[in-house]
Design a protein around this motif. Structure first.
Motif, mmCIF file in Angstrom:
data_model
loop_
_atom_site.group_PDB
_atom_site.id
_atom_site.type_symbol
_atom_site.label_atom_id
_atom_site.label_comp_id
_atom_site.label_asym_id
_atom_site.label_seq_id
_atom_site.Cartn_x
_atom_site.Cartn_y
_atom_site.Cartn_z
ATOM 1 N N ARG A 193 59.820 94.473 40.568
ATOM 2 C CA ARG A 193 60.590 93.365 40.782
ATOM 3 C C ARG A 193 61.957 93.790 40.563
ATOM 4 O O ARG A 193 63.139 92.973 40.235
ATOM 5 N N THR A 194 62.378 95.058 40.732
ATOM 6 C CA THR A 194 63.785 95.636 40.263
ATOM 7 C C THR A 194 64.674 95.441 41.673
ATOM 8 O O THR A 194 64.061 95.694 42.796
ATOM 9 N N PRO B 184 55.564 85.732 53.540
ATOM 10 C CA PRO B 184 55.458 84.403 52.981
ATOM 11 C C PRO B 184 54.130 84.242 52.077
ATOM 12 O O PRO B 184 53.183 84.765 52.290
ATOM 13 N N TYR B 185 54.464 83.525 50.882
ATOM 14 C CA TYR B 185 53.160 83.426 49.994
ATOM 15 C C TYR B 185 52.136 82.834 50.708
ATOM 16 O O TYR B 185 52.004 81.864 51.573
ATOM 17 N N HIS C 194 47.473 82.729 38.175
ATOM 18 C CA HIS C 194 48.835 82.196 38.122
ATOM 19 C C HIS C 194 49.621 82.396 39.489
ATOM 20 O O HIS C 194 49.394 83.509 39.979
ATOM 21 N N TYR C 195 50.264 81.476 39.758
ATOM 22 C CA TYR C 195 51.172 81.743 40.984
ATOM 23 C C TYR C 195 50.580 81.846 42.398
ATOM 24 O O TYR C 195 50.966 82.443 43.260
ATOM 25 N N LEU D 154 56.262 84.404 44.136
ATOM 26 C CA LEU D 154 57.394 85.070 43.203
ATOM 27 C C LEU D 154 58.174 85.787 44.453
ATOM 28 O O LEU D 154 57.931 86.335 45.377
ATOM 29 N N GLN D 155 59.633 85.579 43.912
ATOM 30 C CA GLN D 155 60.501 86.296 45.012
ATOM 31 C C GLN D 155 60.472 87.708 45.501
ATOM 32 O O GLN D 155 60.178 87.841 46.699
#
Lengths: 548, 241
Positions: A477-478, B86-87, A326-327, B77-78
Motif C-alpha cells: 500500500r505504499t 476493479p474489485y 473484510h472488504y 481497497l485503493q
C-alpha cells in the motif's frame, strides 16, 4: 489390545473390519473403472482393514478379560492415542518445516507432482490439526472423562473404534493430498467419502462420551468435560454443514460444494474459524482445565470464571468467522457483525486464560522447577496473547493491512505452536507417567530441553512472520510522490526471503524439540524407573459396572 | 445465573442441548440470510458458465493447491484496485463451487489474470516459473504439458454442478468431453462449442502443442478466463440494481 475385548466385542470388530474391507474393495474397483485416484484410496482402506483383521485374528482365541478389569479405568486406547499423536506430530512438523524451506529455496524439492508446495501444505496443516491435535484430544478426553466422572468407559470396543477409525480418516486425508485429492476448502480438504466416514466415527465418539457421563458417580460434570463436549458437538455441526457436496460420480473422488461464491465463502470461514474455536481452543481448554490444576496441585481459581468463559466462548466464537472476509464481496453487515463479536470474544478468552494463570497462585515455585507445568503455564500465556492478537486483527482497518500476508501465518502459529502444542506436550508429559505407572518421565532434563527448544522455535517463528507480514502489507500500500504504487508484488516477495529463512529455522528447532519428546516418552514406556508414583486418580468405585 | 448452571451441569443431555443452541445462533443469523436476501449477489444476465475445458483446468488448479498461495478476490481497497483491477463482485464467483477466494497471497491475486499475459507466457511460467520471473518461489509444473487431459467423464462433473445450481443444459452435459477437446483444437469443428458457450469462447491450442490435449491446455484455458465470466465489475456502479 485384542485380549482386552470380550468375545462379543471381538465379533463386532470382525464384522466391521470385513465390511470396511468390502467397501475398500468396492472403491478400488470403481476407481479403477475410470482411472480415478479413488482407486488408491480403495486399496488403502482394504489394506488398513486387512491389517487390523490380522491383529484381531492373532488375539482372537485369547481368554476373555477377567471381571477385575471393571475395577480400573480403561486406558489402553489413551496410551495408543498418545503414541500415535506423537508420531503425527513429528511427521507433520517435518512436512511443515520442509514447506517452510521451500518458500525460501523453491528448488529444495523432488521433480514430482506430489512434492510441490500446493500439495504438501495441506499435508502439514491436516497432519498437525487432525493427526497430532485430534489424536491428543481423543486420548486425553478418554483419560479425563473417566477420572472426572469416576466411571469406567461403558465398553472396550467403541473407544478403539473411535481412535482407529479417526486415524483411517487422517490417513485418507493426507494420502489424498499427495495424489491431488482435495476439495480446496481450507482445513476441510478431504473428499466426500472420507467426510462421511468421519461423521460415523464422530457420532460414535459423542455417544461414547455421553454414555460415560451417564455412568458417572460424581453429581456434577466437571469443567473439562463441558469443553470436550462442546468440541465434539460443534465440530460435528461444522463438519457436516461445510462439507455438504454432490459427488460428480460415486466412482470418483471429485465432488462439488453445495454452496457457491459468497455463500460458500461465508460457510467456509464460519467452519474455518470455528474449527479454531472448537477443535483448537475448546478441546485444548478441556486439557488445560484438567491437567494444569492436577499438576499444580491446586483447585481451579474460580468456578464462576469457568462458567462465564465457557459460555462466552461457545456463543461469541460462532459469529466471528466473517472477519476473514473484510472488504470482500460479502455484504458489509455480516463483516461488521463478525468484527464486533471478534472483539467481544476477547473477554471470555482472557477470562479462561486468567483462570488458568491464577490457578497457579501459590504454585509458582513449581512452575520454576517443573518444565511440564511450565509448558502448560506458557500455553496459557500464548493463549492469552494470540486471542488478543486475533481480536485485534479482526478490526477492519487492521485487517486491511494484515489479511493475505504472513501476519496471519504468524498469528495461527502463535496459537498452534504456543498454545495448542505446548498445552499438549505439557499434558502428555503429565499423563504418560500416570498411564504407564512410572515414577516420573525417563528424563526430566530432556523435558527441560524440549521446553526451551519449543519456546525458542515459537518465538523465532512468530517474530519472523510478524516482521514479514507487516512489511509485506505496508509495501503493498505504499505510494510514491507521483501517486503511483511504489513496489511491485515481486519487490514485496523478495523482501520476505530473510524472514522465510528465519521461520524455517524456528520450525526446525520446534521439530527437534518434538523428536526429543518422542525419545523421552519412548524411554519412559520402555524402561520402568523405580516405584510407580502414587496414583492421584479419583478412586473408581468397585463393582459398579454390572457384567454386560 | 450460577444457580441455574449448577443444575444444568448435573444433566449431560441438558448441557449438550444448551451447547448446541447457544452455538447455533451466530451461524444462523449470519449465514441463513445470505441465501434469502436478493442483494447478496448482484444479477448479471450475461454471466457465463465455465466451458468443460475451463472447468477441468479449474479442477487442476484445485488439485495442485494453487489456492493456498493465490487469492481470487480483489478487495475494495485503493491499492488493490490499482494493482489488480476493479474489485471483485459476488456475481463473479456465483458459479464457483467451491469459491477460491483464498486466504493468503504468497503470489499475486489472480482474479483478473485472464488476458493479461499470453498463452506462451503462462505455459513457460508454469513449466519453470524462474525462466520468466527469476525471483519467483513458485513450484514447477512442467509435467502438466506431458499429462493427457482426462475428459471422458466431464459430463458427470457438469451434471453434479447443475444439481447444485449452475445452469448447464442437457446439450452441454452430453457434449462435455467433445467440447473440451474442441476448445483446444482450433482446426476441428468448433461450431457446436461456440454456439453453446458464446462467441467470446476462446478456442485455440493453449499450450502450443496441437497434437494432444494436455492438462496444461486446461489450466491455461482456466487462467485466461479468470475475471472474464462477467463484465459487471467493469460497469459504472449506476448500472447495478
Amino acid at each position: 489390545m485384542v485380549s482386552g475385548l470380550t468375545v462379543s466385542e471381538r465379533h463386532w470388530s470382525m464384522a466391521i473390519l470385513v465390511v470396511l474391507a468390502a467397501v475398500g474393495l468396492a472403491m478400488a474397483a470403481a476407481g479403477a473403472g475410470r482411472a480415478d485416484p479413488m482407486q488408491a484410496h480403495g486399496f488403502i482402506v482394504l489394506l488398513f482393514s486387512l491389517g487390523f483383521l490380522c491383529v484381531l485374528l492373532n488375539g482372537y482365541f485369547a481368554p476373555e478379560p477377567s471381571e477385575t478389569r471393571l475395577e480400573s479405568y480403561y486406558d489402553d486406547p489413551s496410551k495408543a492415542g498418545i503414541v500415535i499423536a506423537m508420531a503425527w506430530a513429528v511427521f507433520a512438523m517435518f512436512i511443515g518445516d520442509w514447506v517452510a524451506w521451500l518458500l525460501a529455496f523453491p528448488d529444495l524439492t523432488f521433480d514430482a507432482a506430489w512434492s510441490s508446495f500446493g500439495r504438501l501444505r495441506p499435508v502439514h496443516t491436516t497432519g498437525i490439526i487432525f493427526g497430532f491435535g485430534g489424536n491428543a484430544l481423543i486420548a486425553t478426553s478418554f483419560h479425563v472423562m473417566q477420572r472426572t466422572s469416576r466411571a469406567r468407559m461403558p465398553d472396550q470396543f467403541s473407544p478403539w473404534f473411535v481412535l482407529i477409525g479417526y486415524n483411517l480418516f487422517c490417513l485418507l486425508a493426507v494420502t489424498g493430498y499427495f495424489m491431488g485429492i482435495t476439495q480446496s476448502k481450507e482445513y476441510a480438504e478431504p473428499e466426500w467419502y472420507a467426510d462421511i466416514w468421519l461423521v460415523i466415527v464422530w457420532v460414535t465418539y459423542l455417544l461414547l462420551y455421553l454414555r460415560t457421563l451417564a455412568r458417572r458417580k460424581e453429581p456434577h460434570i466437571y469443567v473439562a468435560n463441558w469443553y470436550y463436549l462442546a468440541f465434539i458437538l460443534v465440530v460435528a455441526i461444522l463438519h457436516i454443514v461445510n462439507n455438504l457436496a454432490v459427488p460428480a460420480s460415486f466412482a470418483g473422488a471429485k465432488s462439488y460444494s453445495a454452496f457457491s461464491g459468497v455463500q460458500d465463502a461465508m460457510t467456509q470461514w464460519w467452519y474455518g474459524h470455528n474449527a479454531v474455536a472448537f477443535f483448537l481452543t475448546a478441546g485444548f481448554l478441556g486439557m488445560l482445565y484438567y491437567y494444569l490444576p492436577k499438576r499444580a496441585g491446586r483447585p481451579i481459581y474460580s468456578y464462576r470464571m469457568s462458567i462465564i468463559g465457557f459460555w462466552g466462548i461457545t456463543f461469541f466464537y460462532m459469529w466471528a468467522g466473517s472477519h476473514h472476509l473484510h472488504y470482500t464481496a460479502l455484504p458489509q453487515w455480516v463483516q461488521t457483525l463478525g468484527m464486533t463479536f471478534s472483539v467481544m470474544l476477547l473477554v471470555p478468552s482472557w477470562i479462561a486464560a486468567a483462570n488458568a494463570l491464577l490457578t497457579l497462585n501459590g504454585a509458582w515455585h513449581k512452575v520454576r522447577d517443573d518444565a511440564t507445568l511450565r509448558f502448560m503455564m506458557m500455553a496459557a500465556v500464548f493463549y492469552g496473547l494470540s486471542t488478543f492478537e486475533g481480536s485485534f486483527m479482526a478490526i477492519r482497518s487492521v485487517n486491511a493491512l494484515s489479511h493475505y500476508t504472513d501476519w496471519t501465518i504468524g498469528h495461527v502459529h502463535a496459537g498452534a505452536m504456543g498454545w495448542v502444542a505446548l498445552i499438549t506436550f505439557g499434558s502428555i508429559y503429565a499423563v504418560v507417567p500416570w498411564l504407564w505407572k512410572r515414577e516420573r518421565m525417563y528424563s526430566p532434563a530432556l523435558v527441560e530441553v524440549h521446553f526451551w527448544l519449543a519456546l525458542a522455535g515459537t518465538l523465532i517463528y512468530v517474530f519472523a512472520m510478524w516482521n514479514s507480514g507487516i512489511i509485506q502489507g505496508l509495501m503493498w500500500r505504499t505510494y510514491n510522490d507521483s501517486g503511483t504504487l511504489t513496489y511491485s508484488f515481486l519487490d514485496s516477495m523478495v523482501a520476505m526471503h530473510p524472514y522465510y529463512v528465519a521461520r524455517a529455522i524456528g520450525g526446525l528447532l520446534f521439530l527437534i524439540g518434538a523428536i526429543v519428546g518422542c525419545y523421552n516418552i519412548w524411554m519412559t514406556i520402555r524402561r520402568p524407573s523405580g516405584a510407580p508414583a502414587p496414583s492421584d486418580d479419583a478412586p473408581l468405585p468397585a463393582n459398579l459396572q454390572p457384567a454386560e | 445465573m450460577f444457580g441455574t448452571h449448577y443444575r444444568i451441569e448435573r444433566k449431560s443431555i441438558a448441557l449438550a442441548v444448551a451447547i448446541m443452541v447457544v452455538a447455533s445462533i451466530g451461524g444462523l443469523i449470519e449465514i441463513a440470510p445470505l441465501f434469502t436476501i436478493d442483494d447478496t449477489v448482484e444479477s448479471d444476465p450475461d454471466m457465463r458458465v465455465y466451458t468443460p475445458l475451463e472447468l477441468a483446468g479449474r479442477n487442476i488448479y484445485i488439485r495442485e493447491g494453487c489456492y493456498a498461495c493465490h487469492s481470487q478476490m480483489i478487495r475494495t481497497l485503493q491499492d488493490e484496485v490499482e494493482r489488480y483491477g476493479p474489485y471483485s463482485l459476488a456475481v463473479e464467483s456465483q458459479y464457483d463451487h467451491p469459491m477460491l477466494w483464498g486466504s493468503k497471497r504468497t503470489g499475486p491475486d489472480l482474479a483478473r489474470i485472464g488476458g493479461k499475459y499470453s498463452d506462451q507466457w503462462h505455459t513457460a511460467h508454469l513449466k519453470n516459473p524462474r525462466d520468466v520471473v527469476p525471483q519467483s518461489i513458485m513450484p514447477r509444473y512442467n509435467w502438466l504439458s506431458e499429462s493427457q487431459l482426462h475428459a471422458k467423464h466431464l459430463g458427470d462433473d457438469l451434471r453434479a454442478l447443475r444439481a447444485v445450481g449452475v445452469p448447464y443444459t442437457d446439450e452441454m452435459i452430453e457434449n462435455a468431453p467433445a467440447d473440451a477437446v474442441a476448445q483446444a483444437s482450433p482446426d476441428d469443428d468448433t461450431a457446436g462449442l461456440v454456439k453453446r458457450y458464446g462467441e467470446a469462447t476462446q478456442v485455440r491450442s493453449f499450450d502450443g502443442d496441437k497434437r494432444t490435449i494436455s492438462e496444461m491446455d486446461a489450466l491455461v484455458a482456466y487462467l485466461q478466463i479468470l475475471g472474464k465470466l462477467s463484465d459487471a465489475a467493469h460497469q459504472p456502479p449506476a448500472l447495478k440494481e
